[in-house]
Design a protein around this motif. Sequence first.
Motif, PDB file in Angstrom:
ATOM      1  N   PHE A   1       0.844  -1.200   0.000  1.00 38.84           N
ATOM      2  CA  PHE A   1       0.000   0.000   0.000  1.00 38.84           C
ATOM      3  C   PHE A   1       0.876   1.246   0.000  1.00 38.84           C
ATOM      4  CE2 PHE A   1       0.885  -0.770   4.469  1.00 38.84           C
ATOM      5  CZ  PHE A   1       1.084   0.496   4.993  1.00 38.84           C
ATOM      6  N   SER A   2       0.242   2.366  -0.287  1.00 39.62           N
ATOM      7  CA  SER A   2       0.949   3.650  -0.275  1.00 39.62           C
ATOM      8  C   SER A   2      -0.047   4.734   0.089  1.00 39.62           C
ATOM      9  CB  SER A   2       1.586   3.924  -1.643  1.00 39.62           C
ATOM     10  OG  SER A   2       2.324   5.134  -1.595  1.00 39.62           O
ATOM     11  N   PHE A   3       0.457   5.930   0.384  1.00 42.23           N
ATOM     12  CA  PHE A   3      -0.382   7.085   0.674  1.00 42.23           C
ATOM     13  C   PHE A   3      -0.130   8.156  -0.383  1.00 42.23           C
ATOM     14  CE2 PHE A   3       0.348   5.737   5.305  1.00 42.23           C
ATOM     15  CZ  PHE A   3      -0.776   4.926   5.297  1.00 42.23           C
ATOM     16  N   ASP A   4      -1.177   8.910  -0.701  1.00 37.59           N
ATOM     17  CA  ASP A   4      -1.019   9.987  -1.682  1.00 37.59           C
ATOM     18  C   ASP A   4      -0.154  11.107  -1.122  1.00 37.59           C
ATOM     19  OD1 ASP A   4      -2.626   8.628  -3.474  1.00 37.59           O
ATOM     20  OD2 ASP A   4      -4.467   9.569  -2.722  1.00 37.59           O
ATOM     21  N   THR A   5      -0.334  11.364   0.163  1.00 36.33           N
ATOM     22  CA  THR A   5       0.464  12.399   0.834  1.00 36.33           C
ATOM     23  C   THR A   5       0.866  11.887   2.207  1.00 36.33           C
ATOM     24  OG1 THR A   5      -1.535  13.429   1.728  1.00 36.33           O
ATOM     25  CG2 THR A   5      -0.666  14.329  -0.340  1.00 36.33           C
ATOM     26  N   PRO A   6       1.965  12.394   2.769  1.00 40.20           N
ATOM     27  CA  PRO A   6       2.353  11.972   4.122  1.00 40.20           C
ATOM     28  C   PRO A   6       1.332  12.471   5.146  1.00 40.20           C
ATOM     29  CG  PRO A   6       4.175  13.059   2.972  1.00 40.20           C
ATOM     30  CD  PRO A   6       2.951  13.314   2.172  1.00 40.20           C
ATOM     31  N   LYS A   7       0.759  11.551   5.889  1.00 42.64           N
ATOM     32  CA  LYS A   7      -0.231  11.937   6.892  1.00 42.64           C
ATOM     33  C   LYS A   7      -0.214  10.916   8.014  1.00 42.64           C
ATOM     34  CE  LYS A   7      -4.775  14.062   7.097  1.00 42.64           C
ATOM     35  NZ  LYS A   7      -6.001  14.398   6.343  1.00 42.64           N
ATOM     36  N   THR A   8       0.122  11.363   9.221  1.00 43.49           N
ATOM     37  CA  THR A   8       0.238  10.467  10.362  1.00 43.49           C
ATOM     38  C   THR A   8      -1.087   9.769  10.663  1.00 43.49           C
ATOM     39  OG1 THR A   8       1.943  11.887  11.308  1.00 43.49           O
ATOM     40  CG2 THR A   8       0.937  10.292  12.778  1.00 43.49           C
TER      41      THR A   8
ATOM     42  N   ILE B   1      -1.854   5.807  11.417  1.00 44.83           N
ATOM     43  CA  ILE B   1      -2.470   5.358  12.662  1.00 44.83           C
ATOM     44  C   ILE B   1      -3.700   4.499  12.371  1.00 44.83           C
ATOM     45  CG2 ILE B   1      -3.708   6.117  14.732  1.00 44.83           C
ATOM     46  CD1 ILE B   1      -1.844   8.509  14.857  1.00 44.83           C
ATOM     47  N   ASP B   2      -4.467   4.873  11.339  1.00 44.89           N
ATOM     48  CA  ASP B   2      -5.646   4.087  10.960  1.00 44.89           C
ATOM     49  C   ASP B   2      -5.248   2.670  10.550  1.00 44.89           C
ATOM     50  OD1 ASP B   2      -7.326   6.195  11.484  1.00 44.89           O
ATOM     51  OD2 ASP B   2      -7.398   6.894   9.399  1.00 44.89           O
ATOM     52  N   VAL B   3      -4.126   2.546   9.847  1.00 48.03           N
ATOM     53  CA  VAL B   3      -3.635   1.222   9.442  1.00 48.03           C
ATOM     54  C   VAL B   3      -3.251   0.407  10.675  1.00 48.03           C
ATOM     55  CG1 VAL B   3      -1.836  -0.037   8.193  1.00 48.03           C
ATOM     56  CG2 VAL B   3      -2.860   2.011   7.181  1.00 48.03           C
TER      57      VAL B   3
ATOM     58  N   LEU C   1       7.334  -3.135  13.794  1.00 44.34           N
ATOM     59  CA  LEU C   1       8.303  -2.854  12.734  1.00 44.34           C
ATOM     60  C   LEU C   1       7.637  -3.167  11.404  1.00 44.34           C
ATOM     61  CD1 LEU C   1      11.294  -2.125  12.026  1.00 44.34           C
ATOM     62  CD2 LEU C   1      11.739  -4.579  12.027  1.00 44.34           C
ATOM     63  N   ILE C   2       7.503  -2.150  10.544  1.00 47.40           N
ATOM     64  CA  ILE C   2       6.875  -2.318   9.236  1.00 47.40           C
ATOM     65  C   ILE C   2       7.980  -2.366   8.190  1.00 47.40           C
ATOM     66  CG2 ILE C   2       5.426  -1.235   7.486  1.00 47.40           C
ATOM     67  CD1 ILE C   2       4.829  -0.644  11.203  1.00 47.40           C
ATOM     68  N   VAL C   3       8.017  -3.449   7.428  1.00 45.70           N
ATOM     69  CA  VAL C   3       9.091  -3.660   6.452  1.00 45.70           C
ATOM     70  C   VAL C   3       8.530  -3.487   5.050  1.00 45.70           C
ATOM     71  CG1 VAL C   3      10.893  -5.228   5.652  1.00 45.70           C
ATOM     72  CG2 VAL C   3      10.144  -5.305   8.048  1.00 45.70           C
ATOM     73  N   LEU C   4       9.065  -2.509   4.318  1.00 42.02           N
ATOM     74  CA  LEU C   4       8.626  -2.220   2.956  1.00 42.02           C
ATOM     75  C   LEU C   4       9.508  -2.948   1.951  1.00 42.02           C
ATOM     76  CD1 LEU C   4       8.318   1.666   3.314  1.00 42.02           C
ATOM     77  CD2 LEU C   4       6.530  -0.019   3.745  1.00 42.02           C
ATOM     78  N   GLY C   5       8.930  -3.262   0.804  1.00 50.17           N
ATOM     79  CA  GLY C   5       9.726  -3.873  -0.259  1.00 50.17           C
ATOM     80  C   GLY C   5      10.700  -2.873  -0.839  1.00 50.17           C
ATOM     81  N   ASP C   6      10.203  -1.707  -1.224  1.00 45.92           N
ATOM     82  CA  ASP C   6      11.023  -0.604  -1.737  1.00 45.92           C
ATOM     83  C   ASP C   6      10.768   0.603  -0.856  1.00 45.92           C
ATOM     84  OD1 ASP C   6      12.023  -2.038  -4.029  1.00 45.92           O
ATOM     85  OD2 ASP C   6      10.028  -1.799  -4.909  1.00 45.92           O
ATOM     86  N   SER C   7      11.676   1.546  -0.903  1.00 46.92           N
ATOM     87  CA  SER C   7      11.497   2.752  -0.100  1.00 46.92           C
ATOM     88  C   SER C   7      10.228   3.477  -0.542  1.00 46.92           C
ATOM     89  CB  SER C   7      12.716   3.676  -0.240  1.00 46.92           C
ATOM     90  OG  SER C   7      12.899   4.030  -1.590  1.00 46.92           O
ATOM     91  N   ASN C   8       9.440   3.892   0.429  1.00 49.79           N
ATOM     92  CA  ASN C   8       8.179   4.582   0.159  1.00 49.79           C
ATOM     93  C   ASN C   8       8.146   5.825   1.036  1.00 49.79           C
ATOM     94  OD1 ASN C   8       5.412   5.421   0.208  1.00 49.79           O
ATOM     95  ND2 ASN C   8       4.843   3.403  -0.577  1.00 49.79           N
ATOM     96  N   LYS C   9       8.430   6.948   0.429  1.00 47.01           N
ATOM     97  CA  LYS C   9       8.628   8.182   1.194  1.00 47.01           C
ATOM     98  C   LYS C   9       7.385   8.579   1.979  1.00 47.01           C
ATOM     99  CE  LYS C   9      10.341  12.911   0.742  1.00 47.01           C
ATOM    100  NZ  LYS C   9      10.810  13.956  -0.199  1.00 47.01           N
ATOM    101  N   ASN C  10       6.213   8.473   1.375  1.00 44.20           N
ATOM    102  CA  ASN C  10       4.995   8.925   2.052  1.00 44.20           C
ATOM    103  C   ASN C  10       4.659   8.062   3.266  1.00 44.20           C
ATOM    104  OD1 ASN C  10       4.700  11.022   0.280  1.00 44.20           O
ATOM    105  ND2 ASN C  10       3.165  10.019  -0.996  1.00 44.20           N
ATOM    106  N   VAL C  11       4.840   6.742   3.126  1.00 44.60           N
ATOM    107  CA  VAL C  11       4.578   5.852   4.270  1.00 44.60           C
ATOM    108  C   VAL C  11       5.595   6.115   5.375  1.00 44.60           C
ATOM    109  CG1 VAL C  11       4.490   3.463   5.046  1.00 44.60           C
ATOM    110  CG2 VAL C  11       3.507   4.084   2.831  1.00 44.60           C
ATOM    111  N   TYR C  12       6.860   6.297   4.982  1.00 41.41           N
ATOM    112  CA  TYR C  12       7.909   6.553   5.988  1.00 41.41           C
ATOM    113  C   TYR C  12       7.638   7.859   6.734  1.00 41.41           C
ATOM    114  CZ  TYR C  12      12.353   8.119   7.891  1.00 41.41           C
ATOM    115  OH  TYR C  12      13.323   8.611   8.724  1.00 41.41           O
ATOM    116  N   LEU C  13       7.342   8.928   6.001  1.00 35.18           N
ATOM    117  CA  LEU C  13       7.102  10.230   6.647  1.00 35.18           C
ATOM    118  C   LEU C  13       5.846  10.194   7.521  1.00 35.18           C
ATOM    119  CD1 LEU C  13       7.946  12.688   3.710  1.00 35.18           C
ATOM    120  CD2 LEU C  13       9.328  12.184   5.726  1.00 35.18           C
ATOM    121  N   SER C  14       4.864   9.378   7.140  1.00 30.71           N
ATOM    122  CA  SER C  14       3.631   9.291   7.929  1.00 30.71           C
ATOM    123  C   SER C  14       3.862   8.617   9.275  1.00 30.71           C
ATOM    124  CB  SER C  14       2.570   8.497   7.152  1.00 30.71           C
ATOM    125  OG  SER C  14       2.263   9.146   5.935  1.00 30.71           O
ATOM    126  N   SER C  15       4.939   7.852   9.386  1.00 31.48           N
ATOM    127  CA  SER C  15       5.200   7.095  10.621  1.00 31.48           C
ATOM    128  C   SER C  15       6.208   7.770  11.537  1.00 31.48           C
ATOM    129  CB  SER C  15       5.728   5.702  10.266  1.00 31.48           C
ATOM    130  OG  SER C  15       7.027   5.789   9.703  1.00 31.48           O
TER     131      SER C  15
END
Length: 209
Positions: A129-136, A140-142, A154-168
């Motif tokens: 999954f991904s987010f359109d914009t970084p939003k905490t 939290i909903d996930v 610990l959430i492990v991504l396949g590839d770097s995902n900037k929006n998911v990272y910034l949201s956390s």
Amino acid sequence: MEVAVLDIKGKETGRKANLSDAVFAVEPNNHAVYLDVKQYLANQRQGTHKAKERAEIAGSTRKIKKQKGTGTARAGSIKSPVFKGGGRVFGPRPRNYSFKLNKGLKRLARKSALSMKANDNSIIVVEDFSFDTPKTKNFIDVLKALGLEGKKSLIVLGDSNKNVYLSSRNLKASEVISASELSTYKILNANNLVFLEGSLEGIESNLSK
């Protein structure tokens, strides 16, 4: 070992992820885990500690009292460690705490840690999954949907995902990393591991060598 794949709302998608027994079902090697965690923590140390010894203390070099006849021990310098303000005996010096471990041992340690989590049923697989914009709030909903709100995860991504990272980033209990950043310490430091589907192939191919 098969694990149900969930969506970001915590519901089963009807698919199952097959976790390789060569990675998630090995006999844990506690000593390998210990060494890998020890190396990780040692590498975090700056090693910049320093205390002044008697040769580095600023002070007079005169003999502070006569050698004999005082009834007390002889003393030649105010910079002696036995006096207040004197140098420190065997004080800390700058040093490098890191040490080397073989790649095979580190792989064994990571497989052991993953197998421990699998035995404890602490592994969750979620579809990518991904987010359109970084939003905490979205992140939290996930976590709420997966039952992980407020828990160390610990959430492990396949590839770097900037929006998911910034949201956390604002959440202390949760950490988001890419599959290449997975370490024994991070695995054991989390109560639950959340793997995105796309991360499993890379992890298994890397650790099955």
